[in-house]
Design a protein around this motif. Sequence first.
Motif, PDB file in Angstrom:
ATOM      1  N   LEU A 281      41.920   7.723  14.144  1.00 18.46           N
ATOM      2  CA  LEU A 281      42.761   8.574  14.988  1.00 18.46           C
ATOM      3  C   LEU A 281      43.456   9.710  14.232  1.00 18.46           C
ATOM      4  CD1 LEU A 281      44.223   5.931  17.437  1.00 18.46           C
ATOM      5  CD2 LEU A 281      42.778   7.884  18.035  1.00 18.46           C
TER       6      LEU A 281
ATOM      7  N   GLN B 279      42.781  13.651  15.094  1.00 17.31           N
ATOM      8  CA  GLN B 279      43.860  14.520  15.551  1.00 17.31           C
ATOM      9  C   GLN B 279      44.107  15.693  14.606  1.00 17.31           C
ATOM     10  OE1 GLN B 279      47.529  12.475  16.365  1.00 17.31           O
ATOM     11  NE2 GLN B 279      48.577  14.354  16.979  1.00 17.31           N
ATOM     12  N   TYR B 280      44.102  15.480  13.317  1.00 15.71           N
ATOM     13  CA  TYR B 280      44.524  16.523  12.377  1.00 15.71           C
ATOM     14  C   TYR B 280      43.380  17.268  11.700  1.00 15.71           C
ATOM     15  CZ  TYR B 280      49.002  14.377  13.215  1.00 15.71           C
ATOM     16  OH  TYR B 280      50.119  13.882  13.834  1.00 15.71           O
TER      17      TYR B 280
ATOM     18  N   LEU C  88      40.303  17.946  15.718  1.00 12.15           N
ATOM     19  CA  LEU C  88      40.841  18.708  16.842  1.00 12.15           C
ATOM     20  C   LEU C  88      41.050  20.189  16.507  1.00 12.15           C
ATOM     21  CD1 LEU C  88      41.805  18.825  19.761  1.00 12.15           C
ATOM     22  CD2 LEU C  88      44.046  18.006  18.965  1.00 12.15           C
TER      23      LEU C  88
ATOM     24  N   GLN D 188      45.622   6.667  22.887  1.00  6.64           N
ATOM     25  CA  GLN D 188      46.294   7.476  21.870  1.00  6.64           C
ATOM     26  C   GLN D 188      45.503   8.755  21.589  1.00  6.64           C
ATOM     27  OE1 GLN D 188      46.581   4.451  18.810  1.00  6.64           O
ATOM     28  NE2 GLN D 188      48.768   4.175  19.216  1.00  6.64           N
ATOM     29  N   PHE D 189      44.181   8.645  21.549  1.00  3.77           N
ATOM     30  CA  PHE D 189      43.335   9.813  21.337  1.00  3.77           C
ATOM     31  C   PHE D 189      43.519  10.810  22.479  1.00  3.77           C
ATOM     32  CE2 PHE D 189      39.182  11.897  22.081  1.00  3.77           C
ATOM     33  CZ  PHE D 189      39.129  12.663  20.922  1.00  3.77           C
TER      34      PHE D 189
ATOM     35  N   GLN E 219      46.081  11.150  24.511  1.00  2.00           N
ATOM     36  CA  GLN E 219      47.421  11.736  24.445  1.00  2.00           C
ATOM     37  C   GLN E 219      47.513  12.815  23.376  1.00  2.00           C
ATOM     38  OE1 GLN E 219      50.067   8.407  23.942  1.00  2.00           O
ATOM     39  NE2 GLN E 219      49.897   7.778  26.075  1.00  2.00           N
ATOM     40  N   ALA E 220      46.826  12.621  22.256  1.00  2.00           N
ATOM     41  CA  ALA E 220      46.859  13.613  21.180  1.00  2.00           C
ATOM     42  C   ALA E 220      46.090  14.877  21.550  1.00  2.00           C
ATOM     43  CB  ALA E 220      46.289  13.012  19.895  1.00  2.00           C
ATOM     44  N   VAL E 221      44.999  14.712  22.292  1.00  2.00           N
ATOM     45  CA  VAL E 221      44.125  15.839  22.621  1.00  2.00           C
ATOM     46  C   VAL E 221      44.594  16.613  23.848  1.00  2.00           C
ATOM     47  CG1 VAL E 221      41.779  16.393  23.383  1.00  2.00           C
ATOM     48  CG2 VAL E 221      42.127  14.816  21.483  1.00  2.00           C
TER      49      VAL E 221
ATOM     50  N   HIS F 157      46.048  20.137  24.145  1.00  2.00           N
ATOM     51  CA  HIS F 157      45.279  21.225  23.537  1.00  2.00           C
ATOM     52  C   HIS F 157      44.005  21.591  24.283  1.00  2.00           C
ATOM     53  CE1 HIS F 157      48.022  20.764  20.208  1.00  2.00           C
ATOM     54  NE2 HIS F 157      47.786  19.466  20.246  1.00  2.00           N
TER      55      HIS F 157
END
Length: 141
Positions: A79, A83-84, A87, A114-115, A117-119, A122
Amino acid sequence: MLATDYTHLLTLPDAHGAPLAEYLHYPADELLHVRWHGQLTSTEVIRVVQHGGQWRQQLTYTRLLNDKRDAGGDWSEALPWLQYEWLPQALAVGIKALAYVLSPRHENGLATQQFVQAVRPHLAIELFDDLDEAVAWLRRQ
């Protein structure tokens, strides 16, 4: 339903030679379909995603179909990398939407949430149980 006009780019094997991920390109839909297989680990997820990046300069696609119908396993340690690392690269090359087709076993639901929510802040992302619904949604993006 996916178009019949596509290019099978590659089937990437796991360490034992079994299929791990297939890459299919649908140019009319500007879509890259990644179909996963087997029990995934974080290391394998990162390797597949990195490998898929090789086509960013050669093919036009703004939509991703992340198809995990035939996959399971715990890939949650990937993850932070997704994300960092992934993405920002995906956004830089023009990825606008990602449809995520879940495994029928719904394994690793927390990592998937969680993936998403992070994406989501954006790019457009949705979860699906049905491939045809995922494709229809991607076409509207």
